[in-house]
Design an enzyme around this catalytic site. Sequence first.
Site, PDB file in Angstrom:
ATOM      1  N   GLU A  30       1.772  -0.699  -5.013  1.00  0.00           N
ATOM      2  CA  GLU A  30       0.782   0.317  -5.391  1.00  0.00           C
ATOM      3  C   GLU A  30       1.571   1.601  -5.612  1.00  0.00           C
ATOM      4  OE1 GLU A  30      -3.075   2.894  -3.956  1.00  0.00           O
ATOM      5  OE2 GLU A  30      -1.460   2.449  -2.582  1.00  0.00           O
ATOM      6  N   ASP A  38       0.833  -1.196   0.000  1.00  0.00           N
ATOM      7  CA  ASP A  38       0.000   0.000   0.000  1.00  0.00           C
ATOM      8  C   ASP A  38       0.877   1.260   0.000  1.00  0.00           C
ATOM      9  OD1 ASP A  38      -2.761   1.096   0.373  1.00  0.00           O
ATOM     10  OD2 ASP A  38      -1.862   1.926   2.181  1.00  0.00           O
TER      11      ASP A  38
HETATM   12  C1  GLC Z   1      -4.156   3.096  -0.733  1.00  0.00           C
HETATM   13  C2  GLC Z   1      -5.399   2.247  -0.609  1.00  0.00           C
HETATM   14  C3  GLC Z   1      -6.532   3.126  -0.212  1.00  0.00           C
HETATM   15  C4  GLC Z   1      -6.192   3.758   1.130  1.00  0.00           C
HETATM   16  C5  GLC Z   1      -4.859   4.480   1.075  1.00  0.00           C
HETATM   17  C6  GLC Z   1      -4.354   4.804   2.445  1.00  0.00           C
HETATM   18  O1  GLC Z   1      -4.241   4.019  -1.743  1.00  0.00           O
HETATM   19  O2  GLC Z   1      -5.639   1.561  -1.803  1.00  0.00           O
HETATM   20  O3  GLC Z   1      -7.736   2.434  -0.136  1.00  0.00           O
HETATM   21  O4  GLC Z   1      -7.188   4.677   1.482  1.00  0.00           O
HETATM   22  O5  GLC Z   1      -3.874   3.694   0.488  1.00  0.00           O
HETATM   23  O6  GLC Z   1      -3.913   3.650   3.098  1.00  0.00           O
END
Ligand code: GLC
Length: 546
Positions: free
Chosen positions: A269, A208
Amino acid sequence: MADAQWWRTAAIYQIYIRSFADSDGDGIGDIAGIRSRLGYLAQLGVDAIWITPWYASPNNDGGYDVRDYRAIDPAYGDLREAELLIGEAHQHGLRVILDIVPNHTSTDHPWFQAALAAPPGSPERARYHFVDGRGASGELPPNDWRSTFGGSAWQRVTEADGEPGQWYLHLFDPTQADLNWSHPEVHREFLDILRFWFDRGVDGFRIDVATGLVKHPGYPDLGYREEDLLVLTNVPDHPHRDRDGVHAIYRDWRRLAGEYDPPRIFVAEAWVADSERLARYVAPGQLHTTFNFPFLQSAWDAGELSSVIESTLHAMSRVGAPPTWVLSNHDVERTVTRYGRANTRKQPGRSGHELGPVDVELGRRRARAAILLMLALPGVAYLYQGEELGLPDHMDIPVDRIQDPIWTRSGGRRRGRDGCRVPLPWTLDPKGAGFGSADPWLPQPDGWETHSVQSQLDDPTSTYHLVARALRIRRSLGAPQELEWVVRPDSVLRFRRGSAFECIVNLGATEVPVPAGAVPLLRSDTIDVTPDPLGPDTAVWLRPRG
Ligand code: GLC
Protein backbone atom coordinates in the site's frame (compact mmCIF):
# COMPACT_ATOMS: atom_id res chain seq x y z
CA MET A 1 -2.66 -23.76 -8.25
CA ALA A 2 0.80 -24.66 -9.50
CA ASP A 3 1.52 -21.49 -11.46
CA ALA A 4 4.18 -19.61 -9.49
CA GLN A 5 3.60 -16.49 -11.65
CA TRP A 6 -0.13 -16.25 -10.83
CA TRP A 7 0.34 -12.90 -9.12
CA ARG A 8 1.35 -11.20 -12.39
CA THR A 9 -2.13 -11.39 -13.92
CA ALA A 10 -4.48 -12.15 -11.02
CA ALA A 11 -7.88 -10.64 -10.33
CA ILE A 12 -7.92 -10.18 -6.54
CA TYR A 13 -11.03 -9.63 -4.44
CA GLN A 14 -10.71 -7.54 -1.28
CA ILE A 15 -12.71 -8.80 1.68
CA TYR A 16 -13.37 -6.26 4.40
CA ILE A 17 -14.06 -9.01 6.91
CA ARG A 18 -16.23 -7.02 9.29
CA SER A 19 -18.71 -6.28 6.51
CA PHE A 20 -18.57 -9.37 4.33
CA ALA A 21 -20.86 -12.01 5.91
CA ASP A 22 -21.93 -12.59 9.50
CA SER A 23 -22.41 -16.27 10.32
CA ASP A 24 -23.08 -16.12 14.06
CA GLY A 25 -25.60 -13.31 14.35
CA ASP A 26 -23.54 -10.73 16.24
CA GLY A 27 -23.80 -8.11 13.49
CA ILE A 28 -20.10 -8.50 12.57
CA GLY A 29 -18.71 -10.39 9.59
CA ASP A 30 -16.48 -13.36 10.40
CA ILE A 31 -14.29 -16.15 9.09
CA ALA A 32 -17.17 -18.63 8.95
CA GLY A 33 -19.03 -16.06 6.86
CA ILE A 34 -16.15 -15.98 4.39
CA ARG A 35 -15.94 -19.77 4.35
CA SER A 36 -19.63 -19.98 3.48
CA ARG A 37 -19.13 -17.69 0.47
CA LEU A 38 -16.02 -19.19 -1.10
CA GLY A 39 -18.21 -20.85 -3.72
CA TYR A 40 -19.65 -17.46 -4.60
CA LEU A 41 -16.16 -15.98 -5.05
CA ALA A 42 -14.91 -18.91 -7.13
CA GLN A 43 -18.05 -18.64 -9.27
CA LEU A 44 -17.50 -14.90 -9.72
CA GLY A 45 -14.14 -15.84 -11.21
CA VAL A 46 -11.50 -14.12 -9.09
CA ASP A 47 -8.10 -15.73 -8.52
CA ALA A 48 -7.38 -14.63 -4.97
CA ILE A 49 -8.84 -12.95 -1.92
CA TRP A 50 -7.20 -10.30 0.23
CA ILE A 51 -8.62 -10.28 3.75
CA THR A 52 -8.29 -7.06 5.78
CA PRO A 53 -6.80 -7.50 9.28
CA TRP A 54 -8.43 -10.28 11.28
CA TYR A 55 -5.99 -10.22 14.17
CA ALA A 56 -6.82 -9.65 17.83
CA SER A 57 -7.54 -5.96 18.10
CA PRO A 58 -9.47 -3.42 20.14
CA ASN A 59 -10.78 -2.34 16.75
CA ASN A 60 -10.33 1.38 17.04
CA ASP A 61 -9.39 1.51 13.36
CA GLY A 62 -11.12 -1.43 11.72
CA GLY A 63 -8.50 -3.90 12.98
CA TYR A 64 -5.53 -1.87 11.69
CA ASP A 65 -4.68 -1.54 15.37
CA VAL A 66 -3.26 -4.97 16.12
CA ARG A 67 -2.84 -6.35 19.63
CA ASP A 68 -1.61 -9.81 18.64
CA TYR A 69 -0.42 -10.57 15.10
CA ARG A 70 -0.57 -14.32 15.65
CA ALA A 71 -4.12 -14.52 17.00
CA ILE A 72 -7.53 -14.12 15.37
CA ASP A 73 -9.88 -11.61 16.92
CA PRO A 74 -12.63 -13.55 18.73
CA ALA A 75 -15.26 -11.52 16.85
CA TYR A 76 -14.01 -13.20 13.66
CA GLY A 77 -13.24 -16.74 14.87
CA ASP A 78 -10.05 -18.50 15.88
CA LEU A 79 -6.81 -19.78 14.44
CA ARG A 80 -8.23 -23.20 13.63
CA GLU A 81 -10.95 -21.60 11.54
CA ALA A 82 -8.40 -19.39 9.82
CA GLU A 83 -6.44 -22.51 8.86
CA LEU A 84 -9.60 -24.18 7.61
CA LEU A 85 -10.41 -21.11 5.53
CA ILE A 86 -6.96 -21.09 3.94
CA GLY A 87 -7.27 -24.77 3.00
CA GLU A 88 -10.81 -24.43 1.68
CA ALA A 89 -9.95 -21.33 -0.35
CA HIS A 90 -7.15 -23.27 -1.98
CA GLN A 91 -9.54 -26.10 -2.78
CA HIS A 92 -11.71 -23.53 -4.55
CA GLY A 93 -8.68 -22.38 -6.54
CA LEU A 94 -8.44 -19.11 -4.60
CA ARG A 95 -5.16 -17.80 -3.20
CA VAL A 96 -5.23 -16.05 0.16
CA ILE A 97 -3.56 -12.71 0.86
CA LEU A 98 -3.56 -11.29 4.37
CA ASP A 99 -2.95 -7.75 5.56
CA ILE A 100 0.20 -7.05 7.60
CA VAL A 101 0.34 -3.84 9.66
CA PRO A 102 4.03 -3.12 10.32
CA ASN A 103 3.95 0.65 10.76
CA HIS A 104 2.20 0.61 14.11
CA THR A 105 0.74 -1.66 16.76
CA SER A 106 -2.28 -1.13 18.93
CA THR A 107 -1.45 0.61 22.19
CA ASP A 108 -2.92 -2.57 23.73
CA HIS A 109 -0.03 -4.58 22.26
CA PRO A 110 2.16 -6.11 25.00
CA TRP A 111 5.20 -4.23 23.68
CA PHE A 112 3.47 -0.89 24.05
CA GLN A 113 2.10 -1.77 27.45
CA ALA A 114 5.64 -2.69 28.53
CA ALA A 115 6.91 0.61 27.11
CA LEU A 116 4.35 2.55 29.10
CA ALA A 117 5.37 0.79 32.29
CA ALA A 118 9.10 1.36 31.67
CA PRO A 119 11.01 4.61 32.15
CA PRO A 120 12.24 7.00 29.45
CA GLY A 121 15.37 5.66 27.75
CA SER A 122 14.49 2.03 28.53
CA PRO A 123 14.81 -0.81 25.97
CA GLU A 124 11.02 -1.22 26.11
CA ARG A 125 10.49 2.34 24.89
CA ALA A 126 13.11 1.94 22.14
CA ARG A 127 10.75 -0.23 20.08
CA TYR A 128 8.49 2.79 19.55
CA HIS A 129 9.13 6.50 19.04
CA PHE A 130 9.14 7.93 22.56
CA VAL A 131 10.55 11.46 22.49
CA ASP A 132 10.80 14.32 24.96
CA GLY A 133 8.51 17.24 24.26
CA ARG A 134 9.54 20.78 23.46
CA GLY A 135 8.97 23.76 25.73
CA ALA A 136 10.33 24.48 29.20
CA SER A 137 8.84 21.33 30.71
CA GLY A 138 8.30 19.24 27.59
CA GLU A 139 4.70 20.35 27.36
CA LEU A 140 4.75 20.81 23.57
CA PRO A 141 4.80 17.95 21.03
CA PRO A 142 8.29 17.12 19.72
CA ASN A 143 7.47 18.46 16.24
CA ASP A 144 4.66 19.55 13.93
CA TRP A 145 3.81 16.14 12.42
CA ARG A 146 0.08 15.58 12.05
CA SER A 147 -1.96 12.42 12.28
CA THR A 148 -3.56 11.32 9.01
CA PHE A 149 -6.80 11.18 10.95
CA GLY A 150 -6.45 14.76 12.23
CA GLY A 151 -4.68 16.50 15.13
CA SER A 152 -1.08 16.14 16.28
CA ALA A 153 0.74 12.88 15.59
CA TRP A 154 2.10 12.90 19.16
CA GLN A 155 0.48 11.86 22.40
CA ARG A 156 1.91 12.58 25.83
CA VAL A 157 2.08 9.82 28.42
CA THR A 158 1.91 9.92 32.17
CA GLU A 159 5.05 8.49 33.77
CA ALA A 160 5.14 6.09 36.75
CA ASP A 161 5.49 9.04 39.15
CA GLY A 162 2.16 10.42 37.92
CA GLU A 163 3.81 13.34 36.12
CA PRO A 164 3.28 14.16 32.42
CA GLY A 165 6.21 12.64 30.55
CA GLN A 166 7.41 11.73 27.08
CA TRP A 167 5.43 11.76 23.85
CA TYR A 168 4.93 8.84 21.48
CA LEU A 169 4.37 9.03 17.76
CA HIS A 170 1.11 7.91 16.13
CA LEU A 171 0.73 8.81 12.47
CA PHE A 172 -2.85 7.51 12.67
CA ASP A 173 -5.08 7.14 15.74
CA PRO A 174 -3.56 7.69 19.22
CA THR A 175 -4.32 4.00 19.83
CA GLN A 176 -1.94 3.10 16.96
CA ALA A 177 1.64 3.68 18.12
CA ASP A 178 4.31 3.83 15.40
CA LEU A 179 7.01 1.21 15.70
CA ASN A 180 10.69 2.12 15.56
CA TRP A 181 12.03 0.22 12.56
CA SER A 182 15.63 1.12 13.34
CA HIS A 183 15.33 -1.40 16.20
CA PRO A 184 16.56 -4.90 15.20
CA GLU A 185 13.94 -6.60 17.35
CA VAL A 186 11.17 -4.99 15.32
CA HIS A 187 12.73 -6.42 12.13
CA ARG A 188 13.05 -9.87 13.64
CA GLU A 189 9.54 -9.89 15.02
CA PHE A 190 7.90 -9.08 11.69
CA LEU A 191 9.94 -11.66 9.81
CA ASP A 192 8.72 -14.13 12.39
CA ILE A 193 5.08 -13.03 12.00
CA LEU A 194 5.33 -13.40 8.22
CA ARG A 195 6.76 -16.90 8.70
CA PHE A 196 3.95 -17.77 11.11
CA TRP A 197 1.32 -17.14 8.40
CA PHE A 198 3.35 -18.35 5.43
CA ASP A 199 3.81 -21.65 7.27
CA ARG A 200 0.02 -21.87 7.45
CA GLY A 201 -0.28 -21.68 3.68
CA VAL A 202 -0.99 -17.98 3.25
CA ASP A 203 0.02 -16.95 -0.27
CA GLY A 204 1.01 -13.37 0.38
CA PHE A 205 0.55 -10.10 2.20
CA ARG A 206 -0.75 -6.66 1.50
CA ILE A 207 1.57 -4.31 3.38
CA ASP A 208 -0.31 -1.59 5.21
CA VAL A 209 1.24 1.91 5.09
CA ALA A 210 4.21 0.39 3.27
CA THR A 211 5.88 3.77 2.76
CA GLY A 212 5.79 4.84 6.39
CA LEU A 213 8.02 2.49 8.36
CA VAL A 214 11.22 4.55 8.46
CA LYS A 215 11.30 7.92 10.19
CA HIS A 216 13.91 10.66 10.15
CA PRO A 217 15.92 10.05 13.34
CA GLY A 218 16.07 13.78 14.10
CA TYR A 219 12.26 14.18 13.91
CA PRO A 220 12.49 17.51 12.03
CA ASP A 221 9.44 19.69 11.56
CA LEU A 222 7.62 19.14 8.31
CA GLY A 223 6.27 22.66 7.91
CA TYR A 224 2.65 21.71 7.46
CA ARG A 225 -0.24 23.18 5.69
CA GLU A 226 -3.34 21.60 7.17
CA GLU A 227 -5.02 21.23 3.77
CA ASP A 228 -2.13 19.06 2.55
CA LEU A 229 -2.67 16.50 5.24
CA LEU A 230 -3.25 13.54 2.95
CA VAL A 231 -1.23 14.55 -0.09
CA LEU A 232 2.07 15.18 1.55
CA THR A 233 4.12 12.52 -0.13
CA ASN A 234 5.78 14.83 -2.61
CA VAL A 235 7.91 16.69 -0.08
CA PRO A 236 11.60 16.07 -0.80
CA ASP A 237 13.31 14.05 1.95
CA HIS A 238 9.98 13.61 3.70
CA PRO A 239 10.70 12.78 7.36
CA HIS A 240 8.16 9.96 7.68
CA ARG A 241 6.97 8.92 4.21
CA ASP A 242 8.71 7.04 1.40
CA ARG A 243 12.18 7.24 2.94
CA ASP A 244 14.95 5.27 1.27
CA GLY A 245 15.44 3.09 4.35
CA VAL A 246 12.18 1.17 3.77
CA HIS A 247 13.69 -0.65 0.82
CA ALA A 248 16.20 -2.56 2.93
CA ILE A 249 13.27 -3.95 4.94
CA TYR A 250 11.49 -5.15 1.83
CA ARG A 251 14.59 -6.78 0.42
CA ASP A 252 14.63 -8.97 3.55
CA TRP A 253 10.92 -9.72 3.21
CA ARG A 254 11.34 -10.71 -0.42
CA ARG A 255 14.16 -13.09 0.50
CA LEU A 256 11.92 -14.72 3.08
CA ALA A 257 9.00 -15.04 0.63
CA GLY A 258 11.38 -16.69 -1.85
CA GLU A 259 12.24 -19.43 0.63
CA TYR A 260 8.74 -20.87 0.19
CA ASP A 261 7.45 -23.12 -2.54
CA PRO A 262 5.56 -21.66 -4.26
CA PRO A 263 7.13 -18.30 -3.37
CA ARG A 264 4.88 -16.04 -1.33
CA ILE A 265 4.09 -12.57 -2.66
CA PHE A 266 3.60 -8.99 -1.49
CA VAL A 267 1.59 -5.99 -2.54
CA ALA A 268 2.49 -2.62 -1.05
CA GLU A 269 0.00 0.00 0.00
CA ALA A 270 2.16 2.83 -1.28
CA TRP A 271 0.79 6.33 -1.69
CA VAL A 272 3.77 8.06 -3.30
CA ALA A 273 4.39 11.13 -5.40
CA ASP A 274 4.73 9.52 -8.85
CA SER A 275 5.16 6.26 -10.71
CA GLU A 276 8.95 6.53 -10.63
CA ARG A 277 8.93 6.55 -6.81
CA LEU A 278 6.42 3.71 -6.94
CA ALA A 279 8.67 1.60 -9.15
CA ARG A 280 11.33 1.63 -6.42
CA TYR A 281 9.09 -0.62 -4.31
CA VAL A 282 9.02 -3.28 -7.01
CA ALA A 283 12.56 -3.01 -8.32
CA PRO A 284 14.38 -6.36 -8.64
CA GLY A 285 14.86 -7.97 -5.24
CA GLN A 286 12.08 -5.93 -3.65
CA LEU A 287 8.33 -6.43 -3.46
CA HIS A 288 6.37 -8.23 -6.18
CA THR A 289 3.61 -5.67 -6.69
CA THR A 290 2.34 -2.39 -5.39
CA PHE A 291 -0.99 -0.62 -5.49
CA ASN A 292 -1.12 2.09 -8.08
CA PHE A 293 -3.28 4.78 -6.53
CA PRO A 294 -3.05 7.46 -9.25
CA PHE A 295 -5.47 5.27 -11.25
CA LEU A 296 -7.96 5.31 -8.38
CA GLN A 297 -7.49 9.05 -7.87
CA SER A 298 -8.05 10.00 -11.51
CA ALA A 299 -11.11 11.80 -12.71
CA TRP A 300 -13.41 10.06 -15.19
CA ASP A 301 -11.47 11.66 -17.98
CA ALA A 302 -9.82 10.03 -20.98
CA GLY A 303 -6.73 12.22 -20.94
CA GLU A 304 -6.10 11.77 -17.24
CA LEU A 305 -6.71 8.02 -17.25
CA SER A 306 -4.62 7.37 -20.33
CA SER A 307 -1.67 9.31 -18.97
CA VAL A 308 -1.85 7.35 -15.69
CA ILE A 309 -2.02 4.10 -17.66
CA GLU A 310 0.96 5.13 -19.78
CA SER A 311 3.15 6.27 -16.92
CA THR A 312 2.30 3.17 -14.89
CA LEU A 313 3.08 0.79 -17.74
CA HIS A 314 6.31 2.61 -18.44
CA ALA A 315 7.51 2.70 -14.83
CA MET A 316 6.58 -0.93 -14.10
CA SER A 317 8.04 -2.37 -17.29
CA ARG A 318 11.37 -0.69 -16.57
CA VAL A 319 11.67 -2.75 -13.38
CA GLY A 320 9.96 -5.90 -14.69
CA ALA A 321 7.01 -5.72 -12.29
CA PRO A 322 3.40 -6.20 -13.34
CA PRO A 323 1.21 -3.11 -13.14
CA THR A 324 -1.76 -3.25 -10.77
CA TRP A 325 -5.09 -1.47 -11.06
CA VAL A 326 -7.58 -0.61 -8.37
CA LEU A 327 -10.63 1.65 -8.39
CA SER A 328 -11.89 1.33 -4.85
CA ASN A 329 -11.12 -0.07 -1.42
CA HIS A 330 -12.16 0.31 2.22
CA ASP A 331 -10.50 3.75 2.50
CA VAL A 332 -12.09 5.59 -0.41
CA GLU A 333 -15.51 6.32 -1.83
CA ARG A 334 -16.95 3.67 -4.08
CA THR A 335 -16.71 4.46 -7.80
CA VAL A 336 -20.49 4.54 -8.25
CA THR A 337 -20.57 7.46 -5.82
CA ARG A 338 -17.43 9.26 -6.94
CA TYR A 339 -18.19 9.00 -10.66
CA GLY A 340 -21.73 10.23 -10.04
CA ARG A 341 -20.48 13.67 -9.01
CA ALA A 342 -19.70 16.75 -11.05
CA ASN A 343 -16.07 16.44 -9.91
CA THR A 344 -15.06 12.80 -10.37
CA ARG A 345 -11.50 13.14 -9.08
CA LYS A 346 -10.84 11.57 -5.67
CA GLN A 347 -10.80 14.26 -2.99
CA PRO A 348 -8.17 13.52 -0.33
CA GLY A 349 -9.70 12.58 2.98
CA ARG A 350 -13.19 13.71 2.15
CA SER A 351 -16.39 11.86 1.39
CA GLY A 352 -20.15 11.95 1.52
CA HIS A 353 -22.39 14.99 1.24
CA GLU A 354 -19.55 17.44 1.85
CA LEU A 355 -18.49 16.80 -1.76
CA GLY A 356 -21.83 17.59 -3.39
CA PRO A 357 -24.75 15.71 -4.91
CA VAL A 358 -24.43 12.28 -6.53
CA ASP A 359 -26.26 10.96 -9.60
CA VAL A 360 -26.12 7.26 -8.72
CA GLU A 361 -27.35 6.04 -12.11
CA LEU A 362 -24.68 8.05 -13.94
CA GLY A 363 -22.08 6.86 -11.43
CA ARG A 364 -23.07 3.24 -11.92
CA ARG A 365 -22.94 3.55 -15.70
CA ARG A 366 -19.43 4.93 -15.47
CA ALA A 367 -18.37 2.44 -12.80
CA ARG A 368 -19.44 -0.45 -15.07
CA ALA A 369 -17.45 0.98 -17.95
CA ALA A 370 -14.49 1.57 -15.63
CA ILE A 371 -14.52 -2.08 -14.51
CA LEU A 372 -14.27 -3.19 -18.13
CA LEU A 373 -11.42 -0.72 -18.59
CA MET A 374 -9.59 -1.99 -15.51
CA LEU A 375 -10.07 -5.67 -16.34
CA ALA A 376 -8.83 -5.07 -19.89
CA LEU A 377 -5.49 -3.66 -18.77
CA PRO A 378 -2.42 -5.90 -18.50
CA GLY A 379 -1.36 -6.96 -15.01
CA VAL A 380 -3.25 -7.36 -11.74
CA ALA A 381 -6.73 -6.01 -10.97
CA TYR A 382 -8.26 -5.54 -7.54
CA LEU A 383 -12.00 -5.59 -6.87
CA TYR A 384 -13.36 -4.36 -3.55
CA GLN A 385 -16.26 -6.36 -2.10
CA GLY A 386 -19.54 -5.02 -3.46
CA GLU A 387 -17.87 -3.50 -6.51
CA GLU A 388 -19.21 -6.51 -8.42
CA LEU A 389 -22.68 -5.43 -7.27
CA GLY A 390 -22.25 -1.79 -8.28
CA LEU A 391 -22.85 -0.64 -4.71
CA PRO A 392 -22.87 3.07 -3.91
CA ASP A 393 -21.63 4.54 -0.63
CA HIS A 394 -24.05 5.00 2.26
CA MET A 395 -24.24 8.79 2.38
CA ASP A 396 -26.46 9.15 5.44
CA ILE A 397 -25.01 7.12 8.27
CA PRO A 398 -26.41 8.76 11.41
CA VAL A 399 -23.58 10.52 13.22
CA ASP A 400 -24.13 8.49 16.38
CA ARG A 401 -23.39 5.33 14.36
CA ILE A 402 -20.16 6.58 12.71
CA GLN A 403 -17.23 4.35 13.67
CA ASP A 404 -14.29 5.75 11.75
CA PRO A 405 -11.84 7.53 14.08
CA ILE A 406 -11.49 10.24 11.43
CA TRP A 407 -14.88 11.56 12.57
CA THR A 408 -13.83 12.31 16.14
CA ARG A 409 -10.21 13.18 15.31
CA SER A 410 -11.42 15.82 12.84
CA GLY A 411 -13.84 17.25 15.38
CA GLY A 412 -16.80 16.14 13.25
CA ARG A 413 -15.53 17.90 10.13
CA ARG A 414 -14.79 14.74 8.11
CA ARG A 415 -17.22 11.81 8.13
CA GLY A 416 -14.46 9.38 7.24
CA ARG A 417 -14.67 6.06 5.45
CA ASP A 418 -17.71 4.24 6.85
CA GLY A 419 -19.80 4.96 3.75
CA CYS A 420 -17.89 2.38 1.70
CA ARG A 421 -17.73 -0.17 4.55
CA VAL A 422 -21.41 -0.97 4.90
CA PRO A 423 -22.20 -4.70 5.36
CA LEU A 424 -22.87 -6.46 2.06
CA PRO A 425 -26.38 -7.25 0.81
CA TRP A 426 -26.68 -10.95 0.00
CA THR A 427 -30.44 -11.54 -0.15
CA LEU A 428 -33.76 -9.79 -0.71
CA ASP A 429 -34.56 -9.86 3.02
CA PRO A 430 -35.39 -6.21 3.83
CA LYS A 431 -34.00 -6.73 7.34
CA GLY A 432 -30.20 -6.90 7.08
CA ALA A 433 -30.26 -7.97 3.39
CA GLY A 434 -28.90 -11.40 4.30
CA PHE A 435 -25.69 -10.08 5.89
CA GLY A 436 -26.60 -11.87 9.10
CA SER A 437 -29.48 -12.28 11.50
CA ALA A 438 -28.62 -9.32 13.74
CA ASP A 439 -28.60 -5.58 13.21
CA PRO A 440 -25.30 -4.99 11.34
CA TRP A 441 -22.48 -3.08 13.02
CA LEU A 442 -22.90 -0.24 10.49
CA PRO A 443 -26.41 0.55 9.29
CA GLN A 444 -27.34 -0.29 5.71
CA PRO A 445 -29.22 2.28 3.62
CA ASP A 446 -32.91 1.78 2.85
CA GLY A 447 -33.49 -0.59 -0.05
CA TRP A 448 -30.01 -2.16 0.28
CA GLU A 449 -31.53 -5.57 -0.49
CA THR A 450 -32.37 -4.42 -4.03
CA HIS A 451 -28.60 -4.44 -4.74
CA SER A 452 -28.19 -7.91 -3.28
CA VAL A 453 -26.40 -10.87 -4.78
CA GLN A 454 -29.72 -12.71 -4.85
CA SER A 455 -31.45 -10.06 -6.93
CA GLN A 456 -28.46 -9.67 -9.26
CA LEU A 457 -28.04 -13.38 -9.91
CA ASP A 458 -31.59 -13.36 -11.29
CA ASP A 459 -30.94 -10.37 -13.53
CA PRO A 460 -28.77 -11.04 -16.60
CA THR A 461 -28.15 -7.29 -17.03
CA SER A 462 -26.79 -6.89 -13.49
CA THR A 463 -23.35 -5.59 -12.59
CA TYR A 464 -22.65 -8.99 -11.02
CA HIS A 465 -23.12 -10.77 -14.36
CA LEU A 466 -21.12 -8.10 -16.19
CA VAL A 467 -18.17 -8.57 -13.85
CA ALA A 468 -18.44 -12.37 -13.88
CA ARG A 469 -18.52 -12.42 -17.69
CA ALA A 470 -15.58 -10.01 -17.86
CA LEU A 471 -13.53 -12.14 -15.49
CA ARG A 472 -14.29 -15.25 -17.53
CA ILE A 473 -13.22 -13.62 -20.80
CA ARG A 474 -10.14 -12.12 -19.15
CA ARG A 475 -9.09 -15.52 -17.91
CA SER A 476 -9.68 -17.15 -21.27
CA LEU A 477 -7.38 -14.63 -22.94
CA GLY A 478 -4.49 -16.25 -21.12
CA ALA A 479 -0.99 -14.81 -21.12
CA PRO A 480 -0.69 -11.04 -20.87
CA GLN A 481 0.00 -9.10 -24.02
CA GLU A 482 1.47 -5.63 -24.25
CA LEU A 483 -1.02 -2.84 -24.50
CA GLU A 484 -1.08 -1.00 -27.80
CA TRP A 485 -3.16 2.15 -28.27
CA VAL A 486 -5.21 2.01 -31.43
CA VAL A 487 -6.10 5.68 -31.59
CA ARG A 488 -6.33 8.18 -28.84
CA PRO A 489 -8.93 10.76 -29.82
CA ASP A 490 -10.24 13.08 -27.13
CA SER A 491 -12.56 11.40 -24.65
CA VAL A 492 -12.13 7.84 -26.00
CA LEU A 493 -9.72 5.18 -24.77
CA ARG A 494 -9.06 2.48 -27.33
CA PHE A 495 -6.37 -0.17 -27.06
CA ARG A 496 -5.50 -3.70 -28.11
CA ARG A 497 -3.90 -6.58 -26.29
CA GLY A 498 -2.27 -8.52 -29.11
CA SER A 499 -4.52 -9.43 -32.02
CA ALA A 500 -7.22 -11.14 -29.95
CA PHE A 501 -8.71 -8.36 -27.95
CA GLU A 502 -9.61 -4.71 -28.10
CA CYS A 503 -11.20 -2.40 -25.54
CA ILE A 504 -12.95 0.88 -26.31
CA VAL A 505 -14.19 3.20 -23.58
CA ASN A 506 -16.27 6.23 -24.46
CA LEU A 507 -15.80 8.87 -21.78
CA GLY A 508 -17.28 11.65 -23.90
CA ALA A 509 -20.75 13.07 -24.33
CA THR A 510 -21.47 11.80 -27.85
CA GLU A 511 -21.72 8.36 -29.45
CA VAL A 512 -18.67 6.73 -31.00
CA PRO A 513 -18.88 4.05 -33.70
CA VAL A 514 -17.93 0.44 -33.03
CA PRO A 515 -15.52 -0.72 -35.76
CA ALA A 516 -17.26 -2.74 -38.44
CA GLY A 517 -16.35 -6.40 -38.69
CA ALA A 518 -15.06 -6.74 -35.14
CA VAL A 519 -16.73 -9.37 -32.95
CA PRO A 520 -18.23 -7.73 -29.87
CA LEU A 521 -17.54 -9.77 -26.72
CA LEU A 522 -18.99 -7.70 -23.92
CA ARG A 523 -20.53 -4.27 -23.36
CA SER A 524 -20.90 -2.38 -20.12
CA ASP A 525 -24.36 -0.99 -20.91
CA THR A 526 -26.31 -3.94 -22.29
CA ILE A 527 -26.11 -7.70 -22.65
CA ASP A 528 -27.00 -7.28 -26.31
CA VAL A 529 -23.57 -7.03 -27.91
CA THR A 530 -24.66 -6.08 -31.44
CA PRO A 531 -22.17 -3.52 -32.69
CA ASP A 532 -24.26 -0.40 -32.24
CA PRO A 533 -22.43 2.85 -31.56
CA LEU A 534 -21.16 3.29 -28.02
CA GLY A 535 -23.09 5.84 -26.01
CA PRO A 536 -21.49 8.12 -23.44
CA ASP A 537 -19.84 6.41 -20.42
CA THR A 538 -19.85 2.99 -22.05
CA ALA A 539 -17.16 0.41 -22.73
CA VAL A 540 -16.98 -2.52 -25.11
CA TRP A 541 -14.64 -5.47 -25.52
CA LEU A 542 -14.11 -6.74 -29.07
CA ARG A 543 -12.24 -9.32 -31.04
CA PRO A 544 -10.75 -7.16 -33.80
CA ARG A 545 -11.17 -8.02 -37.46
CA GLY A 546 -8.33 -9.95 -39.13
C1 GLC B 1 -4.10 1.98 5.75
C2 GLC B 1 -5.42 1.26 5.82
C3 GLC B 1 -6.39 2.12 6.55
C4 GLC B 1 -5.86 2.35 7.95
C5 GLC B 1 -4.45 2.93 7.91
C6 GLC B 1 -3.79 2.85 9.24
O1 GLC B 1 -4.16 3.14 5.01
O2 GLC B 1 -5.86 0.92 4.53
O3 GLC B 1 -7.66 1.55 6.60
O4 GLC B 1 -6.69 3.25 8.63
O5 GLC B 1 -3.63 2.23 7.04
O6 GLC B 1 -3.44 1.53 9.54
